[in-house]
Design an enzyme around this catalytic site. Structure first.
Site, short mmCIF file in Angstrom:
data_model
loop_
_atom_site.label_atom_id
_atom_site.label_comp_id
_atom_site.label_asym_id
_atom_site.label_seq_id
_atom_site.Cartn_x
_atom_site.Cartn_y
_atom_site.Cartn_z
N ASP A 1 34.33 34.71 -58.40
CA ASP A 1 34.13 36.02 -59.01
C ASP A 1 34.24 35.80 -60.52
O ASP A 1 34.72 34.74 -60.97
CB ASP A 1 35.17 37.04 -58.52
CG ASP A 1 34.72 38.48 -58.81
OD1 ASP A 1 33.78 38.65 -59.63
OD2 ASP A 1 35.30 39.43 -58.24
C1 BGC Z 1 33.17 41.87 -59.79
C2 BGC Z 1 32.06 41.31 -58.91
C3 BGC Z 1 30.78 41.26 -59.70
C4 BGC Z 1 31.01 40.41 -60.95
C5 BGC Z 1 29.78 40.29 -61.83
C6 BGC Z 1 33.29 41.12 -61.08
O1 BGC Z 1 34.21 41.73 -61.94
O2 BGC Z 1 34.39 41.82 -59.09
O3 BGC Z 1 31.89 42.09 -57.76
O4 BGC Z 1 29.76 40.74 -58.92
O5 BGC Z 1 32.04 41.00 -61.72
O6 BGC Z 1 29.50 41.48 -62.46
#
Ligand code: BGC
Length: 756
Positions: free
Chosen positions: A228
């Site tokens: 993530d």
């Molecule tokens: C979120 C993800 C997301 C990623 C990219 C993160 O903060 O938890 O779900 O895909 O950011 O935007």
């Protein structure tokens, strides 16, 4: 076919390390000299949030279609719908030059307070897994990858980046992993996105148990794991544990650490090669069939978004046939700011830049002369007396009043949790005041997660829209005026109040979140606790009625190696066409382990014309009857009776049938001096050995008093054998003979006496 191994052999150590992290926020790295391209990834999950890094404002995403969020589409209980939505999204990715869509998000809804529940699917792992696999298959049919997230146990936003979700292995396997497991086994997502949080103390980004032992070794995941955004704690540990790609770029810092670790021998070069291989396989899978970039099909997909919304909306209550509304013959009031300004999506990384929102008010004005009063200010916590009196005035003059209520954006979002489960006070007050002047009140809700409804008894109808995407307004009007027959079912329980919820006492925790409610999440908890709820899991009404008949099992006596089919016939007994979600639940009556009252093990959505009948068939296998047995380290279905139930909701079981299952697996067991009496009695062999000793126990321990055998048994149940011996109930020889006879049958060696 490109030979990736050959390519890897030509890469320098630095290039390999570099390929394991992003080039920037959204791209993987290229290695131009070897023809390795960079590819782009984008959020997800219910539309494209693609940032145009070359534009003047790179933070603004391109305009895209906002489909209903997962909180809504989950209620469709419709695999085909999710697959079609996946196809539409896959097509949009092709047009926008996106290689991997960052979704679906399948974390289990443990508490209604989780700020990100709007993006998640369900409290039920079976439903979440089935629908997510369908979505993934849809996207990937367009040769676009998905990234199922957030692996795993990311069920709260509070301290999501450091908190440890602490739970038993059984809870992990039964509740928090199966959605991922089903998706991997049925759809092989190109990528899995690890979570920010820790799982039993170890970061999801460096958790070997989840990333390698379970995901790859047990489930057979073939793609790559990405972090993530910013979830990497220790890059080298992470790589060794199975985290292939770090996102976004670490600006070279972690690449250098990888190089250093390989040079010093701390990290094996083959681990790095494997990660690079997994990433390149997917990079080339996309790049080798590079789709042509084109404008997105905004209008075509808007119509799909409207249909998906219609199929997902849940009619929670409909007394006195208040709905559907007639278009002309009565005076109708639309009240509440959400009627002209609907809340269609949640905040955070899934937020879509959409421009084509049509409000319910605009949509209704095309077919009916509705009157409108704003009633309240969407974001305000204070009642505006003028808006309130204007609204009650209007409602008192109309035959029906539809109140468009909901949660403001600030109440729920990625990044933080809700503090309570209530609607803003001005809205609750408005609904009560309107009920004082009107006896035909309908409430339409815009929210990502359940809300308390203190006025539920007073209103005639409640329509749950959730966050239903850019066509929410049109779809709501389709349902309100009967252009479409509601067919959504709740993918989560609506509790009456926050203090009724399973983890009320422990949520959200701080450094540690104690998942002490175990497997009793959602309806699994409310049913076991006999706790009344506002609306149960699986509930949703229709404008027609359905009758269930002839639940038949293909066999009533099976072993855990067999499959059994359950068929049930459903008839539309009303006067309009409609869709029913037939739900199949299984209850374990063996009493062997603490289990939920029942669990969802199958569902099918069918469309029936008036008078029409269809027979639905479900296949149940060992897993349908099993719980995760920690001693065995596997799924286990105890010998005994099970009930198979078919129903229209978890609380509306129409038919049930019993079957007997025989386990062919023996649980690992070694008897010893500290084995308790009742543990012995769980086994026929133990029972045989100890039953004959019971009179001795009675005589020895209880001084020959005239106790019933059953009473003695209850008294000694929790006693270890040595205790019974020391009370003089049995002799040394008898005790060891009993131990030996049991161990013989379980392959345990003679006199194996480990202490507990
Ligand atoms: C979120 C993800 C997301 C990623 C990219 C993160 O903060 O938890 O779900 O895909 O950011 O935007």
């Amino acid at each position: 076919m490109r030979n990736i191994d050959e390519l890897i052999s030509e890469l320098t150590l630095e290039e390999k390390a570099g390929l394991c992290s992003g080039a920037d926020f959204w791209h993987t790295k290229a290695v131009e000299r070897l023809g390795i391209p960079d590819v782009m990834v984008s959020d997800g999950p219910h539309g494209l949030r693609t940032q145009d890094l070359s534009s003047q404002n790179p933070n603004e995403s391109i305009q895209a279609v906002c489909f209903p969020a997962a909180c809504a589409t989950a209620c469709s209980f419709d695999r085909e719908l999710l697959e079609e939505m996946g196809e539409a999204l896959g097509e949009e990715c092709r047009r926008a030059g996106v290689s991997v869509l960052l979704g679906p998000a399948v974390n289990i809804k443990r508490s209604p307070l989780c700020g990100r529940n709007f993006e998640y699917v369900s409290e039920d792992p079976y439903l979440a897994g089935e629908l997510s696999a369908a979505y993934i298959n849809g996207v990937q049919s367009k040769n676009i990858g998905t990234s199922i997230k957030h692996f795993a146990t990311n069920s709260q936003e509070h301290r999501r980046m450091t908190c440890s979700s602490d739970m038993s292995e059984r809870t992990l396997r039964e509740i928090y992993l199966p959605a991922f497991e089903t998706a991997v086994k049925k759809a092989q997502p190109w990528t899995v996105m690890c979570c920010y949080n820790r799982i039993n103390g170890v970061y999801g980004s460096e958790n070997k148990h989840t990333l390698t032992e379970i995901l790859r070794d047990e489930w057979g995941f073939e793609g790559y794991v990405m972090s993530d955004w910013g979830a990497v704690n220790d890059r080298v540990e992470g790589l060794a544990a199975g985290l292939d790609l770090e996102m976004p770029s670490s600006k070279g810092v972690n690449d250098a650490k990888i190089v250093e670790a390989v040079k010093s021998g701390k990290l094996s070069g083959s681990v790095l090669d494997k990660a690079v291989k997994r990433i390149l396989e997917k990079v080339f899978k996309y790049a080798d069939e590079l789709p042509e970039k084109m404008p997105l099909d905004i209008q075509g997909d808007h119509e799909k978004a409207r249909r998906f919304a219609r199929e997902s909306i849940v009619l929670l209550k409909n007394d006195s046939g208040s709905l559907p509304l007639p278009e002309r013959s009565i005076e109708i009031a639309f009240i509440g700011e959400f009627a002209e300004n609907p809340r269609i999506q949640g905040g955070g990384s899934s937020h879509i830049n959409t421009k084509t929102t049509v409000s319910a008010l605009e949509a209704a004005e095309k077919i009916s002369d509705v009157h409108y009063a704003k009633g309240f200010d969407r974001e305000s916590g204070e009642t505006d007396p003028n808006l309130l009196s204007e609204a009650t005035d209007l409602a008192s003059k109309c035959d029906a009043t539809v109140i468009f209520a909901g949660l403001p954006d600030s109440f729920e979002s990625e990044g933080y949790d809700r503090r309570h489960m209530k609607l803003p006070d001005p809205q609750n007050e408005l609904i009560e005041k309107i009920c004082d002047v009107s006896d035909n009140v309908i409430v339409v809700l815009h929210n990502g997660s359940p809300v308390e409804m203190p006025w539920a008894e007073r209103v005639n109808a409640i329509v749950e829209l959730y966050l239903c995407g850019e066509a929410a307004g049109e779809a709501a009007v389709d349902i309100l005026f009967g252009k479409a027959n509601p067919c959504g079912k709740l993918a989560e329980t609506f509790p009456k109040k926050l203090s009724d919820t399973p983890c009320y006492l422990t949520y959200p925790g701080n450094e540690h979140a104690e998942y002490s409610e175990g497997v009793f999440v959602g309806y699994r908890y409310y049913e076991k606790k006999e706790q009344d709820v506002l609306f149960p899991f699986g509930h949703g009404l229709s404008y027609t009625t359905f009758e269930y008949s002839d639940l038949t099992l293909s066999c009533g006596d099976i072993t855990d190696n067999d499959t059994v089919t359950a068929s049930v016939t459903v008839t539309n007994t009303g006067s309009c066409s409609g869709k029913e979600v037939v739900q199949l639940y299984v209850a374990d009556n063996t009493g062997f382990a603490k289990r939920p009252v029942k669990e969802l093990k199958g569902f099918e959505k069918i469309c029936l014309d008036p008078g029409e009948s269809k027979t639905v068939t479900f296949t149940l296998n060992k897993r349908s009857f099993s719980y995760y047995n920690e001693e065995l380290g596997d799924w286990y279905a105890p010998t005994g009776k099970y009930t198979v139930m078919a129903g229209s909701s978890s609380a509306d079981i129409r038919l049930s049938a019993e079957l007997k299952l025989t386990a062919t697996v023996k649980l690992p067991f070694v008897a010893h001096e500290n084995t308790t009496f009742d543990e012995f009695m769980d086994y026929p062999e133990g029972k045989e050995a100890l039953d004959i000793l019971l009179p001795n126990v009675a005589g020895g321990m209880l001084g020959g008093d005239n106790f019933e055998i059953e009473a003695i048994r209850a008294m000694v149940n929790g006693m270890p054998l040595r205790q019974i011996r020391s009370f003089g109930g049995i002799t040394d020889e008898q005790m060891y003979a009993a131990i030996e006879s049991l161990n013989k049958n379980f392959g345990g060696s003679k006199w194996q006496i480990p202490r507990k």
